[in-house]
Design a protein around this motif. Structure first.
Motif, PDB file in Angstrom:
ATOM      1  N   VAL A 146       7.553   2.877 -12.955  1.00 32.56           N
ATOM      2  CA  VAL A 146       7.800   2.603 -14.256  1.00 32.56           C
ATOM      3  C   VAL A 146       6.680   1.533 -15.003  1.00 32.56           C
ATOM      4  CG1 VAL A 146      10.412   3.066 -14.357  1.00 32.56           C
ATOM      5  CG2 VAL A 146       9.515   0.696 -13.898  1.00 32.56           C
ATOM      6  N   LYS A 147       6.435   1.613 -16.162  1.00 30.44           N
ATOM      7  CA  LYS A 147       5.412   0.664 -16.549  1.00 30.44           C
ATOM      8  C   LYS A 147       5.801  -0.309 -17.481  1.00 30.44           C
ATOM      9  CE  LYS A 147       1.850   4.499 -16.898  1.00 30.44           C
ATOM     10  NZ  LYS A 147       2.088   4.583 -15.409  1.00 30.44           N
ATOM     11  N   ASN A 148       7.175  -0.242 -17.901  1.00 37.27           N
ATOM     12  CA  ASN A 148       7.938  -1.271 -18.628  1.00 37.27           C
ATOM     13  C   ASN A 148       9.340  -1.442 -18.601  1.00 37.27           C
ATOM     14  OD1 ASN A 148       9.084   0.611 -20.602  1.00 37.27           O
ATOM     15  ND2 ASN A 148       6.766   0.610 -21.177  1.00 37.27           N
ATOM     16  N   PHE A 161       8.555  -4.271   0.651  1.00 33.78           N
ATOM     17  CA  PHE A 161       9.690  -3.645   1.080  1.00 33.78           C
ATOM     18  C   PHE A 161       9.908  -2.611   0.925  1.00 33.78           C
ATOM     19  CE2 PHE A 161      10.773  -8.533   0.387  1.00 33.78           C
ATOM     20  CZ  PHE A 161      10.861  -8.993   1.678  1.00 33.78           C
ATOM     21  N   LEU A 162       8.983  -1.657   0.422  1.00 37.09           N
ATOM     22  CA  LEU A 162       9.155  -0.276   0.191  1.00 37.09           C
ATOM     23  C   LEU A 162       9.736   0.394   1.124  1.00 37.09           C
ATOM     24  CD1 LEU A 162       6.521   0.348  -2.582  1.00 37.09           C
ATOM     25  CD2 LEU A 162       8.588  -0.266  -2.931  1.00 37.09           C
ATOM     26  N   LEU A 163       9.058   0.489   2.231  1.00 40.44           N
ATOM     27  CA  LEU A 163       9.530   1.261   3.668  1.00 40.44           C
ATOM     28  C   LEU A 163      10.594   0.740   4.253  1.00 40.44           C
ATOM     29  CD1 LEU A 163       8.689   3.362   5.738  1.00 40.44           C
ATOM     30  CD2 LEU A 163       7.364   1.608   7.047  1.00 40.44           C
ATOM     31  N   GLU A 164      10.851  -0.566   4.202  1.00 41.10           N
ATOM     32  CA  GLU A 164      12.005  -0.986   4.981  1.00 41.10           C
ATOM     33  C   GLU A 164      13.350  -0.712   3.856  1.00 41.10           C
ATOM     34  OE1 GLU A 164       9.384  -2.898   4.482  1.00 41.10           O
ATOM     35  OE2 GLU A 164       8.678  -4.176   6.094  1.00 41.10           O
ATOM     36  N   TYR A 165      13.208  -0.635   2.748  1.00 41.55           N
ATOM     37  CA  TYR A 165      14.142  -0.086   1.919  1.00 41.55           C
ATOM     38  C   TYR A 165      14.614   1.222   1.920  1.00 41.55           C
ATOM     39  CZ  TYR A 165      17.588  -0.750  -1.956  1.00 41.55           C
ATOM     40  OH  TYR A 165      18.656  -0.759  -2.646  1.00 41.55           O
ATOM     41  N   MET A 166      13.690   2.295   2.212  1.00 43.61           N
ATOM     42  CA  MET A 166      13.821   3.613   1.981  1.00 43.61           C
ATOM     43  C   MET A 166      15.180   4.204   2.884  1.00 43.61           C
ATOM     44  SD  MET A 166      10.483   5.358   1.416  1.00 43.61           S
ATOM     45  CE  MET A 166      10.817   6.762   0.707  1.00 43.61           C
ATOM     46  N   PRO A 167      15.332   3.815   3.980  1.00 42.21           N
ATOM     47  CA  PRO A 167      16.465   4.297   4.886  1.00 42.21           C
ATOM     48  C   PRO A 167      17.826   3.866   4.322  1.00 42.21           C
ATOM     49  CG  PRO A 167      14.908   3.211   6.424  1.00 42.21           C
ATOM     50  CD  PRO A 167      14.544   2.942   4.952  1.00 42.21           C
ATOM     51  N   THR A 168      18.056   3.086   3.352  1.00 43.43           N
ATOM     52  CA  THR A 168      19.189   2.814   2.554  1.00 43.43           C
ATOM     53  C   THR A 168      19.559   4.220   1.736  1.00 43.43           C
ATOM     54  OG1 THR A 168      18.388   2.121   0.608  1.00 43.43           O
ATOM     55  CG2 THR A 168      18.915   0.525   2.352  1.00 43.43           C
ATOM     56  N   LEU A 169      18.458   4.777   1.355  1.00 45.14           N
ATOM     57  CA  LEU A 169      18.575   6.156   0.431  1.00 45.14           C
ATOM     58  C   LEU A 169      19.205   5.473  -0.797  1.00 45.14           C
ATOM     59  CD1 LEU A 169      20.373   8.876   2.521  1.00 45.14           C
ATOM     60  CD2 LEU A 169      17.967   8.579   1.999  1.00 45.14           C
ATOM     61  N   ASN A 170      18.999   4.431  -1.477  1.00 44.60           N
ATOM     62  CA  ASN A 170      19.147   3.942  -2.720  1.00 44.60           C
ATOM     63  C   ASN A 170      18.075   4.078  -3.368  1.00 44.60           C
ATOM     64  OD1 ASN A 170      21.872   3.160  -2.135  1.00 44.60           O
ATOM     65  ND2 ASN A 170      21.393   1.342  -1.258  1.00 44.60           N
ATOM     66  N   PRO A 171      18.079   4.030  -4.780  1.00 47.68           N
ATOM     67  CA  PRO A 171      16.873   4.003  -5.312  1.00 47.68           C
ATOM     68  C   PRO A 171      16.015   2.834  -5.460  1.00 47.68           C
ATOM     69  CG  PRO A 171      18.817   4.699  -6.694  1.00 47.68           C
ATOM     70  CD  PRO A 171      19.234   4.120  -5.339  1.00 47.68           C
ATOM     71  N   ILE A 172      14.777   3.086  -5.427  1.00 50.82           N
ATOM     72  CA  ILE A 172      13.466   2.183  -5.441  1.00 50.82           C
ATOM     73  C   ILE A 172      12.854   2.371  -6.741  1.00 50.82           C
ATOM     74  CG2 ILE A 172      11.579   1.251  -4.290  1.00 50.82           C
ATOM     75  CD1 ILE A 172      12.613   2.430  -1.726  1.00 50.82           C
ATOM     76  N   ILE A 173      12.686   1.356  -7.661  1.00 51.39           N
ATOM     77  CA  ILE A 173      12.031   1.287  -9.017  1.00 51.39           C
ATOM     78  C   ILE A 173      10.889   0.433  -8.762  1.00 51.39           C
ATOM     79  CG2 ILE A 173      12.165   1.317 -11.532  1.00 51.39           C
ATOM     80  CD1 ILE A 173      15.012   1.887 -11.141  1.00 51.39           C
ATOM     81  N   ARG A 174       9.666   0.707  -8.973  1.00 51.34           N
ATOM     82  CA  ARG A 174       8.343   0.019  -8.695  1.00 51.34           C
ATOM     83  C   ARG A 174       7.979  -0.143 -10.048  1.00 51.34           C
ATOM     84  NH1 ARG A 174       3.160   1.485  -7.344  1.00 51.34           N
ATOM     85  NH2 ARG A 174       1.822  -0.160  -6.584  1.00 51.34           N
ATOM     86  N   PHE A 175       7.652  -1.329 -10.331  1.00 55.67           N
ATOM     87  CA  PHE A 175       6.742  -1.804 -11.846  1.00 55.67           C
ATOM     88  C   PHE A 175       5.296  -1.250 -11.300  1.00 55.67           C
ATOM     89  CE2 PHE A 175      10.549  -3.417 -13.270  1.00 55.67           C
ATOM     90  CZ  PHE A 175      10.401  -3.166 -14.731  1.00 55.67           C
ATOM     91  N   GLU A 176       4.618  -0.450 -12.103  1.00 54.42           N
ATOM     92  CA  GLU A 176       3.236  -0.272 -11.695  1.00 54.42           C
ATOM     93  C   GLU A 176       2.547  -1.054 -12.830  1.00 54.42           C
ATOM     94  OE1 GLU A 176       3.137   3.917 -12.688  1.00 54.42           O
ATOM     95  OE2 GLU A 176       3.921   4.710 -10.740  1.00 54.42           O
ATOM     96  N   ARG A 177       1.257  -1.210 -12.166  1.00 53.65           N
ATOM     97  CA  ARG A 177       0.310  -2.088 -13.002  1.00 53.65           C
ATOM     98  C   ARG A 177      -1.160  -1.455 -12.351  1.00 53.65           C
ATOM     99  NH1 ARG A 177       2.303  -5.606  -8.875  1.00 53.65           N
ATOM    100  NH2 ARG A 177       0.884  -6.043  -7.201  1.00 53.65           N
ATOM    101  N   ASN A 178      -1.895  -1.744 -13.685  1.00 54.57           N
ATOM    102  CA  ASN A 178      -3.441  -1.543 -13.288  1.00 54.57           C
ATOM    103  C   ASN A 178      -3.936  -2.445 -12.517  1.00 54.57           C
ATOM    104  OD1 ASN A 178      -3.307   0.454 -15.287  1.00 54.57           O
ATOM    105  ND2 ASN A 178      -3.868  -1.025 -17.044  1.00 54.57           N
ATOM    106  N   GLY A 179      -4.953  -1.678 -11.534  1.00 53.33           N
ATOM    107  CA  GLY A 179      -5.651  -2.599 -10.542  1.00 53.33           C
ATOM    108  C   GLY A 179      -4.718  -2.744  -9.133  1.00 53.33           C
TER     109      GLY A 179
END
Length: 132
Positions: free
Chosen positions: A89-91, A53-71
């Protein structure tokens, strides 16, 4: 219906699927009605561990935090632009610190979002109009 597909899936199965949905009901919110944009508009931020949902959420101008993972999967040109416009973020500790920062510095976040939305729209060849 996704739930029916998961019931039949050999890796998921009915028992695991029921447990999965029960856990989400107890700890978060399950929204499976399809039209999620109103939910996005009325939210304050998106915290996710996937890219759906990253692209769909961007027009809200609200923050998006994505937990990153290896691979993680390789990103397209648009995917790379989107990732630049969000916070990774990682954790959980990093996520909590970031939320505190975003609450204290909302204006800089909005400027960051605006900076990345226009190039994404250009890449998608969408009209360059005000979307918020």
């Amino acid at each position: 219906d996704l739930k029916e597909v998961l019931y039949k899936d050999k890796k998921f199965g009915k028992d695991f699927c029921e447990k999965y949905y029960k856990t989400w009901k107890e700890t978060g919110q399950i929204y499976d009605s399809g039209n999620y944009f109103e939910l996005f508009i009325n939210s304050d931020l998106l915290i996710t561990d996937c890219d759906s949902f990253l692209l769909e959420y961007m027009p809200t101008l609200n923050p998006i935090i994505r937990f990153e993972r290896n691979g993680s999967t390789k990103l397209s040109k648009i995917g790379k632009l989107i990732i630049e416009g969000i916070y990774g973020v990682k954790n959980v500790d990093e996520c909590e610190r970031l939320i505190k920062y975003l609450l204290s510095d909302r204006l800089n976040f909005i400027r960051k979002q605006e900076k990345y939305i226009k190039p994404i729209l250009h890449t998608l060849e969408l009209p360059n109009t005000e979307i918020w």
